[in-house]
Scaffold this motif. Structure first.
Motif, mmCIF file in Angstrom:
data_model
loop_
_atom_site.group_PDB
_atom_site.id
_atom_site.type_symbol
_atom_site.label_atom_id
_atom_site.label_comp_id
_atom_site.label_asym_id
_atom_site.label_seq_id
_atom_site.Cartn_x
_atom_site.Cartn_y
_atom_site.Cartn_z
ATOM 1 N N VAL A 226 0.837 -1.193 0.000
ATOM 2 C CA VAL A 226 0.000 0.000 0.000
ATOM 3 C C VAL A 226 0.874 1.247 0.000
ATOM 4 O O VAL A 226 1.846 1.344 0.754
ATOM 5 N N ILE A 227 0.543 2.213 -0.861
ATOM 6 C CA ILE A 227 1.252 3.496 -0.893
ATOM 7 C C ILE A 227 0.261 4.617 -0.666
ATOM 8 O O ILE A 227 -0.941 4.460 -0.893
ATOM 9 N N ALA A 228 0.786 5.763 -0.228
ATOM 10 C CA ALA A 228 -0.085 6.889 0.130
ATOM 11 C C ALA A 228 -0.712 7.536 -1.088
ATOM 12 O O ALA A 228 -1.863 7.968 -1.059
ATOM 13 N N SER A 229 0.047 7.626 -2.200
ATOM 14 C CA SER A 229 -0.462 8.332 -3.369
ATOM 15 C C SER A 229 0.374 7.994 -4.595
ATOM 16 O O SER A 229 1.466 7.418 -4.491
ATOM 17 N N ARG A 230 -0.118 8.392 -5.744
ATOM 18 C CA ARG A 230 0.640 8.241 -6.990
ATOM 19 C C ARG A 230 1.902 9.090 -6.947
ATOM 20 O O ARG A 230 2.943 8.704 -7.513
ATOM 21 N N THR A 231 1.824 10.226 -6.265
ATOM 22 C CA THR A 231 2.979 11.119 -6.157
ATOM 23 C C THR A 231 4.163 10.406 -5.523
ATOM 24 O O THR A 231 5.312 10.583 -5.946
ATOM 25 N N GLU A 232 3.902 9.579 -4.522
ATOM 26 C CA GLU A 232 4.969 8.834 -3.855
ATOM 27 C C GLU A 232 5.707 7.944 -4.847
ATOM 28 O O GLU A 232 6.949 7.875 -4.854
ATOM 29 N N LEU A 233 4.957 7.271 -5.719
ATOM 30 C CA LEU A 233 5.550 6.390 -6.714
ATOM 31 C C LEU A 233 6.340 7.187 -7.749
ATOM 32 O O LEU A 233 7.469 6.826 -8.106
#
Length: 297
Positions: A226-233
């Motif tokens: 799980v990631i916080a947002s697309r921005t993180e990726l």
């Protein structure tokens, strides 16, 4: 971590997903129990997933508010108006096996663009599409999509651990079967054989054949977590792109690898009328040749 022991399959296995964050022994025990529950039972209760009571209550509160709306507001979302099977079905209008199903229900799914199946594509693609939302209750959309996102994260995490459990199982029992179906053509290929984990040299050789961007992506993405947002990726990818420009070798991630299957039999299956299918099986011989057998359908 709370330990749950299933003494027999007269009771439903309980899987504690929080063990995935524990020490190696806890993870190994989780994988053994998860593999057993999935393989031997097929169902289990999941605990330790991190979904809070408040998150569940938020969805239930929104759903109760929807079913408390006047019938006219609910029928504005009539399921028959959606080609994606999304919307409201009042009591008695739902049918199961041709008979009336006495449920008052609202069908909601992941919010995605509509997709019309192309020639030869399976009809289930009709199920992908937008939901219908009540104008009188805008909070339902927020609550429902937040719940879907939350449970999708749990599902990805659970699948990651299940795949790890299957990988561990292959180390003990390397016998596998692979199925490659082409439903529109009524064809399939079935391969049986043994699997072995690829060595680091073989893994590295394959990794270097991948496009530069895909190699960076293997580092940027901790797949299925799980990631916080697309921005993180995107931020992680941009940092790697700056560190490893196009002309520089990207190292192989330590977690990256695969399995190679050595086939023992390969069956080619072609559907025919009256269930008289064609089945040709190639069986590997000790001298490296293949024996061809025709199987009865």
């Amino acid at each position: 971590m709370t330990t749950h022991t299933v003494t027999s399959y007269d009771q439903l296995p309980i899987i504690d997903l929080s063990a995935a964050d524990g020490d190696p022994r806890s993870r190994a025990l989780l994988h053994a129990r998860l593999h057993s529950a999935a393989h031997d039972v097929g169902f289990f209760q999941l605990v330790g997933h991190g979904v809070t009571r408040a998150e569940t209550d938020a969805l239930l509160t929104a759903m109760r508010a929807f079913f408390a709306l006047p019938e006219a507001d609910r029928l504005a979302l009539d399921n028959v108006g959606s080609p994606h099977f999304r919307g409201y079905t009042r009591t008695g209008d739902e049918r199961t096996g041709g008979a009336r199903d006495w449920r008052d229900q609202l069908d909601i799914g992941a919010e995605r663009p509509a997709r019309v199946p192309g020639p030869g594509e399976p009809p289930y693609w009709w199920l992908q599409g937008p939901n219908q939302w009540p104008a009188a209750l805008p909070g339902l959309r927020t609550a429902a999509l937040a719940w879907i996102d939350r449970l999708s994260g749990v599902a990805h995490r659970l699948l990651r651990e299940l795949l790890t459990a299957i990988g561990a199982d292959l180390a003990e029992n390397p016998h596998v079967s692979l199925l490659f179906p082409w439903h529109p053509l009524a064809r399939q290929v079935i391969v049986t054989g043994t699997a072995r984990r690829t060595g680091r040299d073989e893994t590295a050789a394959y990794f270097r054949t991948r496009p530069h961007g895909s190699r960076l992506g293997a580092w940027a993405s901790a797949q299925s977590t799980v990631i916080a947002s697309r921005t993180e990726l995107d931020t992680a990818y941009a940092a790697l792109e700056a560190r490893y420009p196009e002309d520089e070798q990207v190292p192989v991630p330590p977690h990256w690898g695969g399995f190679r299957v050595t086939p023992e039999t390969i069956e080619f299956w072609q559907g025919r009328e009256n269930r008289l299918h064609d089945r040709l099986r190639y069986v590997a011989q000790p001298d490296g040749t293949w024996k061809v057998e025709r199987l009865s359908p």
